[in-house]
Design an enzyme around this catalytic site. Structure first.
Site, short mmCIF file in Angstrom:
data_model
loop_
_atom_site.label_atom_id
_atom_site.label_comp_id
_atom_site.label_asym_id
_atom_site.label_seq_id
_atom_site.Cartn_x
_atom_site.Cartn_y
_atom_site.Cartn_z
N CYS A 94 0.85 -1.19 0.00
CA CYS A 94 0.00 0.00 0.00
C CYS A 94 0.89 1.24 0.00
CB CYS A 94 -0.88 -0.03 1.25
SG CYS A 94 -1.94 1.42 1.41
N HIS A 136 -8.93 -3.64 -2.16
CA HIS A 136 -7.98 -2.85 -1.37
C HIS A 136 -8.41 -1.38 -1.32
CE1 HIS A 136 -3.66 -1.82 -0.19
NE2 HIS A 136 -4.17 -0.65 -0.51
N HIS A 140 -9.99 1.19 1.79
CA HIS A 140 -9.54 2.54 2.20
C HIS A 140 -10.74 3.45 2.49
CE1 HIS A 140 -5.20 2.64 1.96
NE2 HIS A 140 -5.18 2.14 0.74
NI NI Z 1 -3.53 1.24 -0.16
#
Ligand code: NI
Length: 169
Positions: A94, A136, A140
């Protein structure tokens, strides 16, 4: 267009649930363009608005850098996972957690709905890296990072390593 600063762990905005986008206006179009430029400049394969300091439900993704599959650039406003299938274990990183990767189980196929940058409803299917990236980035928007998806033992190890890195700097 501008390259924006990417917020890093442990900045608070990364832990917050982002608000739905209410209005698709010029300001939002600028934000989208800036997020795209920020993603390519990083370089990364996805960016969610909270990562550039805007707590709104908006993501951009382009996995073509890392995947043979020629998926075009994706911009999704208010994205939602409708359904997911399979489970695949793979390594993941990330931009908000520099120098950290971990193995994570994620659905190998997802169906996602949302709005495109013009506000038209869209539905898309993601497999492989795109499936992982969509999950992913949507994480967030819910204030969730990859370290929130690992075991508590691994998380403690990450936190210790992070504290040590602060001492070094
Ligand atoms: Ni990320």
């Amino acid at each position: 267009m501008a390259v924006l600063e990417i917020k890093k762990y442990p900045e608070k905005i990364l832990k917050e649930r982002a608000s739905p986008v209410q209005e698709i206006d010029d300001e939002l179009q600028r934000l989208i363009d800036d997020m795209i430029e920020t993603m390519y400049s990083a370089p990364g394969i996805g960016v969610a608005a909270p990562q550039v300091g805007v707590s709104k439900r908006l993501i951009v993704a382009d996995v073509s850098l890392k995947d043979e599959e020629k998926t075009p650039l994706i911009v999704l406003i208010n994205p939602e996972i409708i359904s997911s299938e399979e489970e695949i274990d793979s390594e993941e990183g990330c931009l908000s957690l520099p120098d950290y990767t971990t193995h994570l189980k994620r659905a190998g196929r997802v169906f996602v709905k949302g709005l495109d940058r013009e506000g038209n409803p869209v539905e898309l299917e993601g497999t492989g890296l795109l499936s992982r990236t969509l999950q992913h980035e949507i994480d967030h928007l819910n204030g969730m990072l990859i370290i929130d998806r690992i075991s508590s033992i691994k998380r403690e190890f990450f936190k210790k390593r992070f504290q040590k890195s602060l001492l070094r700097d």
